[in-house]
Design a protein around this motif. Structure first.
Motif, PDB file in Angstrom:
ATOM      1  N   LEU A  54       0.808  -1.215   0.000  1.00 29.61           N
ATOM      2  CA  LEU A  54       0.000   0.000   0.000  1.00 29.61           C
ATOM      3  C   LEU A  54       0.845   1.271   0.000  1.00 29.61           C
ATOM      4  O   LEU A  54       0.334   2.369  -0.188  1.00 29.61           O
ATOM      5  CB  LEU A  54      -0.999  -0.018   1.168  1.00 29.61           C
ATOM      6  N   SER A  76      -2.539  -6.154   0.437  1.00 28.04           N
ATOM      7  CA  SER A  76      -3.398  -5.291   1.265  1.00 28.04           C
ATOM      8  C   SER A  76      -4.841  -5.556   0.884  1.00 28.04           C
ATOM      9  O   SER A  76      -5.125  -6.059  -0.204  1.00 28.04           O
ATOM     10  CB  SER A  76      -3.078  -3.809   0.996  1.00 28.04           C
ATOM     11  N   VAL A  77      -5.735  -5.191   1.795  1.00 33.42           N
ATOM     12  CA  VAL A  77      -7.156  -5.239   1.429  1.00 33.42           C
ATOM     13  C   VAL A  77      -7.565  -3.900   0.821  1.00 33.42           C
ATOM     14  O   VAL A  77      -8.410  -3.841  -0.066  1.00 33.42           O
ATOM     15  CB  VAL A  77      -8.047  -5.635   2.636  1.00 33.42           C
ATOM     16  N   GLY A  78      -6.929  -2.812   1.266  1.00 33.29           N
ATOM     17  CA  GLY A  78      -7.231  -1.489   0.709  1.00 33.29           C
ATOM     18  C   GLY A  78      -6.553  -1.347  -0.645  1.00 33.29           C
ATOM     19  O   GLY A  78      -5.502  -1.936  -0.888  1.00 33.29           O
ATOM     20  N   LEU A 101      -7.085 -10.842   6.844  1.00 33.49           N
ATOM     21  CA  LEU A 101      -6.623  -9.859   7.829  1.00 33.49           C
ATOM     22  C   LEU A 101      -7.770  -9.290   8.659  1.00 33.49           C
ATOM     23  O   LEU A 101      -7.573  -8.405   9.492  1.00 33.49           O
ATOM     24  CB  LEU A 101      -5.826  -8.725   7.152  1.00 33.49           C
ATOM     25  N   ARG A 239      -8.484   4.446   6.654  1.00 36.26           N
ATOM     26  CA  ARG A 239      -7.486   5.234   5.935  1.00 36.26           C
ATOM     27  C   ARG A 239      -7.562   6.678   6.444  1.00 36.26           C
ATOM     28  O   ARG A 239      -8.665   7.186   6.702  1.00 36.26           O
ATOM     29  CB  ARG A 239      -7.754   5.246   4.429  1.00 36.26           C
ATOM     30  N   HIS A 287      -0.051   2.404  11.738  1.00 37.12           N
ATOM     31  CA  HIS A 287      -0.717   1.574  10.725  1.00 37.12           C
ATOM     32  C   HIS A 287      -0.351   0.089  10.890  1.00 37.12           C
ATOM     33  O   HIS A 287       0.284  -0.508  10.015  1.00 37.12           O
ATOM     34  CB  HIS A 287      -0.379   2.067   9.305  1.00 37.12           C
ATOM     35  N   MET A 299      -1.012 -12.912   4.098  1.00 38.56           N
ATOM     36  CA  MET A 299      -1.245 -11.860   3.090  1.00 38.56           C
ATOM     37  C   MET A 299      -0.200 -11.960   1.970  1.00 38.56           C
ATOM     38  O   MET A 299      -0.523 -11.849   0.785  1.00 38.56           O
ATOM     39  CB  MET A 299      -1.190 -10.475   3.739  1.00 38.56           C
TER      40      MET A 299
HETATM   41  O1  LIG Z   1      -4.347  -1.170   5.655  1.00 44.02           O
HETATM   42  C1  LIG Z   1      -4.097  -2.294   5.369  1.00 44.02           C
HETATM   43  C2  LIG Z   1      -4.590  -2.951   4.203  1.00 44.02           C
HETATM   44  O2  LIG Z   1      -5.242  -2.307   3.370  1.00 44.02           O
HETATM   45  O3  LIG Z   1      -4.329  -4.155   4.060  1.00 44.02           O
END
Ligand SMILES: O=CC(=O)O
Length: 322
Positions: A54, A76-78, A101, A239, A287, A299
């Motif tokens: 990220l 990342s998930v974002g 996560l 975020r 973070h 991940m």
């Molecule tokens: O912030 C962490 C993610 O997006 O994995």
């Protein structure tokens, strides 16, 4: 036939790296800090796949240079660091890491909420620096969760898991705000859907898990903080961009709200001279929402698996549908 090429933008765990190496020619940035932009741009010119984080901005400029790119795997998930319209127009696939996560991030959110409301960091500092004169009736007090109303903004996977973890703390009400009703999941938790303003007005704790997109940027602005209770606590593990940070600083300085716990902010890392660091009523984490050993390992593995599947034209374990 030559093997596909992949560039990895940071040092990752050997399991994830080896998986890539079994299938691809791998080059990596092995520094512990993010790959410098010029280095990244130089290295993407002939790769088929990019393993990114990220902290890497994947924009038009980069995509114009990455002429052979077929897949981006973000660990990342974002995905607000990816310029989705440009990626989509080039038919590049994207893999990401939802689900694995979720528990880690929900746990961290509860930890941050308790650390903020019960002033754990401040209390620890006082104990270490001579501020603990004697047990005192009203020293280091803060609001408790029991009997409180908690509002969750964004009721996706992470928001729902936070809701489940709040129940044993005997909260009175769980409110949520999300674009669509999530009746089944909400019923299971006993959460009630309300609009954004109602959530702000009624909640003792406001927890933000909504993802950053143009429509959610700065939704926590001066007006939003004014609608919250002066005794309320604001928690953000999503975020930094969903918050107008100057408005939050003002709200904390003027006691428009009681305190904030932030795992995300703008920019990251937060500069040491940020007013946020000067506020006793603000707990700041760097973070670390998903930072359990297992979550981070999985991940990275999932990111490698996403990339390999896309390169083989197989179904990706977690494709982001653009
Ligand atoms: O912030 C962490 C993610 O997006 O994995």
């Amino acid at each position: 036939m030559s093997r596909p090429k992949v560039y990895v933008t940071r040092e990752i765990n050997p399991e994830a790296l080896n998986l890539l190496k079994e299938n691809c020619e791998v080059t990596s940035w092995t520094g512990s800090s993010p790959v410098p932009r010029a280095e990244l741009l130089k290295n993407v010119s002939d790769v088929d796949a990019l393993f990114c984080l990220l902290t890497d901005k994947i924009d038009k400029d980069l995509l114009d240079k990455a002429k052979k790119l077929k897949v981006i795997g973000t660990m990342s998930v974002g995905y607000d660091h990816l310029q989705i319209d440009e990626i989509k127009s080039r038919n590049i696939k994207v893999g990401y890491t939802p689900n694995i996560l979720t528990d880690a991030t929900a746990e961290l959110t509860i930890a941050l909420l308790l650390a903020t409301s019960r002033r754990l960091l401040e209390a620890n500092r006082e104990a270490r620096t001579g501020g603990w004169a004697a047990w005192s009736p009203f020293w280091m007090c803060g609001p408790g969760l029991s009997g409180s109303t908690v509002g969750i903004v964004g009721f996706g996977r992470i928001g729902q898991e936070i809701g489940k973890r709040l129940k044993p703390f005997k909260v009175k009400r769980i409110l949520y705000q999300s674009r669509s009703a999530k009746d089944d999941q909400a019923n299971e938790i006993g959460a009630e859907r309300v609009n954004f303003d109602e959530l702000l007005k009624q909640s003792d704790f406001v927890i933000v898990t909504i993802s950053l997109a143009p429509e959610t940027a700065n939704i926590f602005n001066e007006e939003a903080f004014k609608k919250m209770k002066p005794t309320s606590i604001f928690i953000n593990t999503s975020r930094g961009g969903v918050v107008d940070q100057d408005a939050l600083i003002k709200a904390l300085q003027n006691k428009t709200i009681w305190a904030a716990g932030l795992d995300v902010m703008t920019p990251e890392p937060l500069p040491l001279d940020s007013p946020l660091f000067k506020l006793e009523n603000c707990v700041i984490l760097p973070h670390i929402g998903s930072a359990t050993l297992d979550a981070r390992k999985n991940m990275a593995l999932l990111t490698s698996r996403n990339i390999i599947a896309a390169l083989k034209n197989e179904k990706m374990p977690e494709e982001l549908i653009l």
